[in-house]
Design an enzyme around this catalytic site. Sequence first.
Site, PDB file in Angstrom:
ATOM      1  N   LYS A  27       0.839  -1.202   0.000  1.00  0.00           N
ATOM      2  CA  LYS A  27       0.000   0.000   0.000  1.00  0.00           C
ATOM      3  C   LYS A  27       0.877   1.257   0.000  1.00  0.00           C
ATOM      4  CE  LYS A  27      -0.124  -0.403   4.972  1.00  0.00           C
ATOM      5  NZ  LYS A  27      -0.859  -0.922   6.130  1.00  0.00           N
ATOM      6  N   ARG A 125     -10.256   0.102  15.281  1.00  0.00           N
ATOM      7  CA  ARG A 125     -10.132   0.842  14.018  1.00  0.00           C
ATOM      8  C   ARG A 125     -11.078   0.151  13.037  1.00  0.00           C
ATOM      9  NH1 ARG A 125      -4.283   1.390  11.211  1.00  0.00           N
ATOM     10  NH2 ARG A 125      -5.004  -0.532  10.258  1.00  0.00           N
ATOM     11  N   HIS A 157      -6.262  -7.306  13.020  1.00  0.00           N
ATOM     12  CA  HIS A 157      -5.021  -6.516  12.972  1.00  0.00           C
ATOM     13  C   HIS A 157      -4.626  -6.147  14.403  1.00  0.00           C
ATOM     14  CE1 HIS A 157      -2.035  -4.265  10.803  1.00  0.00           C
ATOM     15  NE2 HIS A 157      -2.472  -3.082  11.143  1.00  0.00           N
ATOM     16  N   ARG A 213       1.191 -10.855   7.112  1.00  0.00           N
ATOM     17  CA  ARG A 213       1.082  -9.658   6.278  1.00  0.00           C
ATOM     18  C   ARG A 213       2.148  -8.618   6.628  1.00  0.00           C
ATOM     19  NH1 ARG A 213      -4.496  -9.500   8.507  1.00  0.00           N
ATOM     20  NH2 ARG A 213      -3.708  -7.629   9.521  1.00  0.00           N
ATOM     21  N   TYR A 256      16.039  30.504   5.130  1.00  0.00           N
ATOM     22  CA  TYR A 256      14.959  31.346   5.664  1.00  0.00           C
ATOM     23  C   TYR A 256      15.049  31.502   7.177  1.00  0.00           C
ATOM     24  CZ  TYR A 256      12.428  30.786   1.213  1.00  0.00           C
ATOM     25  OH  TYR A 256      12.041  30.796  -0.088  1.00  0.00           O
ATOM     26  N   CYS A 303      13.948  24.075   3.013  1.00  0.00           N
ATOM     27  CA  CYS A 303      13.000  24.809   2.175  1.00  0.00           C
ATOM     28  C   CYS A 303      12.192  23.807   1.349  1.00  0.00           C
ATOM     29  CB  CYS A 303      13.748  25.763   1.241  1.00  0.00           C
ATOM     30  SG  CYS A 303      14.948  26.798   2.103  1.00  0.00           S
ATOM     31  N   MET A 304      11.331  24.311   0.491  1.00  0.00           N
ATOM     32  CA  MET A 304      10.473  23.404  -0.281  1.00  0.00           C
ATOM     33  C   MET A 304      11.282  22.524  -1.227  1.00  0.00           C
ATOM     34  SD  MET A 304       7.181  24.256  -2.691  1.00  0.00           S
ATOM     35  CE  MET A 304       6.326  25.146  -1.406  1.00  0.00           C
ATOM     36  N   ASP A 305      12.333  23.115  -1.828  1.00  0.00           N
ATOM     37  CA  ASP A 305      13.049  22.420  -2.900  1.00  0.00           C
ATOM     38  C   ASP A 305      14.520  22.168  -2.578  1.00  0.00           C
ATOM     39  OD1 ASP A 305      10.705  22.822  -4.580  1.00  0.00           O
ATOM     40  OD2 ASP A 305      11.335  24.922  -4.561  1.00  0.00           O
TER      41      ASP A 305
HETATM   42  C1  LIG Z   1      -0.110  -1.888   6.704  1.00  0.00           C
HETATM   43  C2  LIG Z   1      -0.726  -3.159   7.134  1.00  0.00           C
HETATM   44  C3  LIG Z   1       0.062  -4.243   7.516  1.00  0.00           C
HETATM   45  C4  LIG Z   1       1.576  -4.174   7.609  1.00  0.00           C
HETATM   46  O1  LIG Z   1       1.978  -3.502   8.779  1.00  0.00           O
HETATM   47  P1  LIG Z   1       3.550  -3.365   9.107  1.00  0.00           P
HETATM   48  O2  LIG Z   1       3.580  -2.856  10.492  1.00  0.00           O
HETATM   49  O3  LIG Z   1       4.099  -2.396   8.117  1.00  0.00           O
HETATM   50  O4  LIG Z   1       4.128  -4.707   8.959  1.00  0.00           O
HETATM   51  C5  LIG Z   1      -0.569  -5.427   7.812  1.00  0.00           C
HETATM   52  N1  LIG Z   1      -1.913  -5.537   7.768  1.00  0.00           N
HETATM   53  C6  LIG Z   1      -2.703  -4.504   7.428  1.00  0.00           C
HETATM   54  C7  LIG Z   1      -4.172  -4.684   7.388  1.00  0.00           C
HETATM   55  C8  LIG Z   1      -2.144  -3.280   7.100  1.00  0.00           C
HETATM   56  O5  LIG Z   1      -2.935  -2.270   6.762  1.00  0.00           O
END
Ligand SMILES: *Cc1c(COP(=O)(O)O)cnc(C)c1O
Length: 372
Positions: A27, A125, A157, A213, A256, A303-305
Amino acid sequence: MDLDAVRANVALLRERAGGTEVMAMVKAEAYGHGLVETARAALDGGAAWLGVARVAEALRLRAAGISAPVLVAVATRGEPYEDAVAAGVDLTVGSAWLARRVTEAAERSGRAARVHLKVDTGLSRGGATMADWPATVEAALAAQASGHLEVVGLMSHFACADEPGHPSVSRQLTAFREAVEYAEKAGARPRVRHLSNSAATLTLPEARYDLVRPGIAMYGLTPIPQAGTFGLRPAMTLVAELAAVKRVPARSGVSYGHTYVTERETTLGLVPAGYGDGVPRHGSGLLEVLVGGRRRRIAGRVCMDQFVVDLVDDAVPAGDEVLLFGPGDRGEPTAQEWADALGTISYEIVTRIGTRVPRVHTGTAVERTVDG
Ligand SMILES: *Cc1c(COP(=O)(O)O)cnc(C)c1O
């Protein structure tokens, strides 16, 4: 982006997980590393699944020709669910409402929706609360009976898997076991049950179930800094080219607000990377970079850049490479070091690197992809 590091990290995680299947979490542009290239490297390293947050990310993987199972791990109301179902993308469902919404999408696209039912075991969550779990399971199983939906997975999770010994971890494991038992008694036959992020993958064998995951660890960054690096190798190196070098007198105000003033005649170097590229402005006067083989702190405000470093009397020519962060092999800071200095986590450091910064992918995984 060192894709060989990604492949090696995925292989290491798979081994640490005792051979359990791995869903590579890609992601947010693969935590800033580039979605499609990183996903390919992770699959090459032994991941069987990919995980994203939004349907649009999953569709990009499909458009790139990636046919591995992809889970959209975040449930929102306004997603293009029809497109997701039509593309064979797995969806996370944590409410009876969403189970019905996804079923409608399946009816319209003429294909069964593949879903993972998500239970909130204590993160508070996403996912159904334990109280709403029965209604969520029943809505999904009713749609499954009519052929519009397939319950592929059951998931949750962790909230505190990165804090070894935190009491919420065993509470969440117990709640997950109960939720899985409930769904299976009700008739669910999930192919995969899963709840382990990177920290759990590395430290909680009892939480592996059928699939893990990992996200951050794939990129070579530790999910538990106080526990060490687990042998992971950082994949991202942020590089700039010194744009200009100039000699200035003592008492020159720099950048700045003149928050940095030279003490003596000195050499300043201009680095063309700023908060528009993801270099945190909070790092003004704080973060270090490697330039001319030596650590130098950012002088004055980011700065920005661009930002400025005080090279003192080092003879570093314009055009020389500046390493902002990387694996640390050459003496450059790591993303973890930047995160520590800023009071944040390495996740934010790599993910915030902006789209303006070109991603250059290296490693044999790339060569193989290019060669077909
Ligand atoms: C981002 C995410 C993970 C991975 O988490 P990490 O701490 O980066 O390993 C696993 N499961 C779900 C649902 C996530 O959104």
